[in-house]
Motif scaffolding. Sequence first.
Motif, PDB file in Angstrom:
ATOM      1  N   THR A   1       1.002  -1.628  -8.460  1.00 53.15           N
ATOM      2  CA  THR A   1      -0.420  -1.976  -8.527  1.00 53.15           C
ATOM      3  C   THR A   1      -0.608  -3.488  -8.587  1.00 53.15           C
ATOM      4  OG1 THR A   1      -0.895   0.102  -9.659  1.00 53.15           O
ATOM      5  CG2 THR A   1      -2.554  -1.640  -9.814  1.00 53.15           C
TER       6      THR A   1
ATOM      7  N   GLN B   1       2.309   1.725  -3.391  1.00 56.78           N
ATOM      8  CA  GLN B   1       1.299   2.211  -4.329  1.00 56.78           C
ATOM      9  C   GLN B   1       1.171   3.734  -4.234  1.00 56.78           C
ATOM     10  OE1 GLN B   1      -0.431   0.412  -6.527  1.00 56.78           O
ATOM     11  NE2 GLN B   1      -1.686   2.105  -7.269  1.00 56.78           N
ATOM     12  N   VAL B   2       1.085   4.247  -3.025  1.00 54.00           N
ATOM     13  CA  VAL B   2       0.994   5.698  -2.840  1.00 54.00           C
ATOM     14  C   VAL B   2       2.249   6.386  -3.371  1.00 54.00           C
ATOM     15  CG1 VAL B   2       0.800   7.532  -1.128  1.00 54.00           C
ATOM     16  CG2 VAL B   2      -0.556   5.441  -0.869  1.00 54.00           C
TER      17      VAL B   2
ATOM     18  N   ALA C   1       0.830  -1.206   0.000  1.00 52.27           N
ATOM     19  CA  ALA C   1       0.000   0.000   0.000  1.00 52.27           C
ATOM     20  C   ALA C   1       0.863   1.254   0.000  1.00 52.27           C
ATOM     21  CB  ALA C   1      -0.929  -0.018   1.215  1.00 52.27           C
ATOM     22  N   VAL C   2       1.941   1.241   0.783  1.00 45.51           N
ATOM     23  CA  VAL C   2       2.852   2.391   0.807  1.00 45.51           C
ATOM     24  C   VAL C   2       3.508   2.583  -0.565  1.00 45.51           C
ATOM     25  CG1 VAL C   2       4.967   3.310   1.826  1.00 45.51           C
ATOM     26  CG2 VAL C   2       3.245   2.231   3.289  1.00 45.51           C
TER      27      VAL C   2
ATOM     28  N   VAL D   1       2.258   6.438  -7.216  1.00 41.68           N
ATOM     29  CA  VAL D   1       1.359   7.458  -7.762  1.00 41.68           C
ATOM     30  C   VAL D   1       1.995   8.848  -7.654  1.00 41.68           C
ATOM     31  CG1 VAL D   1      -0.866   8.600  -7.441  1.00 41.68           C
ATOM     32  CG2 VAL D   1      -0.710   6.106  -7.315  1.00 41.68           C
ATOM     33  N   ALA D   2       2.628   9.121  -6.500  1.00 43.37           N
ATOM     34  CA  ALA D   2       3.267  10.428  -6.320  1.00 43.37           C
ATOM     35  C   ALA D   2       4.421  10.616  -7.305  1.00 43.37           C
ATOM     36  CB  ALA D   2       3.764  10.560  -4.874  1.00 43.37           C
TER      37      ALA D   2
END
Length: 422
Positions: A289, A241-242, A238-239, A245-246
């Motif tokens: 992802t 993924q964030v 999850a980290v 995206v950034a």
Amino acid sequence: MSIPTTAIEPRFVEPDGAPVAFRAARDVLVGLASGAGATLGLVVVVGLVVEEVLVGHALAPALDLLARRGGAVVLALGALLVVGWPLVGALERAVLLRRLERRLEADPRAVALGSVVERVATAPSHVVGRLVAFLGVAAAGLGIVLAFVAMSGADETALPLLGFASAVVLWLAVRVPLRRATGRWEERVDEFRRRRDRWAEAARTSLERRRREAPRDPGPQRRAPWSRALGIVSGVAAVLQVLAVALWFVPVRVRYRCRTCEPRTFGPVGEERMDALTVGTTAFLAVATVLLVLVLAARLLDRVRQDRVVARWATTGPWDVPDAVAEDLLGRRAATSTSVRVLAGLCPLVLTVLVAATDPDLALPLPAPAWAAALPAVALGLALVTAPGAHRRRAALRHALLAGDDVTPQADVDPEDARTGD
């Protein structure tokens, strides 16, 4: 009515049959609502990115179309859920109370859980009345808006007047019948509560005795060595993924500093490095992802394994387990229920993509938007197929845990009354 002494002791049970089908429908509706909310959030983010960051970018038209079509899909699904959710709840209550009454006549020792009784406390007519009132207010609001449009110079005044008239007529037509139906329903529920509570106290007494006689057990060992590792990996995924995206926005933001600024150029070498950075961040985003999806799928499979472990343990009961363990086991949602909600939750996003793909500017070779309905259909089918087995597993688990009523009674019944039925 008196309670005879028999070898079959009163016990708290969860009704089966038709309510199981409504449980499946609720899981699908919850999934659709969650998916619509997630899609709405994604649409808002994409719209802001296109408006503020990707001005002039090659992806801007496609993403802007996706955002606009996504908003229309979410609004349509929202309207269906606003109407469908209360109607399903009203129909469920009508079927459930009739089944509870018949079950009480046929086998009064099978005492319905308090949460089930609380669910039928609200009359279906009351639920329908609230829905009608909401729709009436919405129609009146629309009529007001259209009336202002008509007052501004438009010639069409029939539509707003029709909206006002429809709202008033609908409310006046159903108000009195629904109020009477609610009164009759409350009388039925009160009578059912009175008859059920006579057996509920006897079921509590029997439960306490069986708890004292049952051997102590720490509960099933559900977690395998890799379960904790999966939890850690899912957090890391999850980290990532964030972070991905950034990072994906970094080269875009460097090229487009603001909405009105001209795109920056960095010469042949700089452009080559910027293109490499864009490709690298896109690949990182794709890998992150895929990793997140795989980890979540692995955790779902591990939940399936845990459900099987708990089901096997339940067949060896009953046991006296710690309260925290019992609450955890009873409060855990089954893997099949989670799968149903995930499948239904994907529908809004898939429908958004398929609707956007039909635009002539894109003309992507994707299936027709109607195929998105296959997801909630498959989810509902899965829920209906697995519902009977899930009900049996919950019943076995409640028996193994010696679980009593799941709602604290507001007023205790006199034990003497429970024994004599007077």
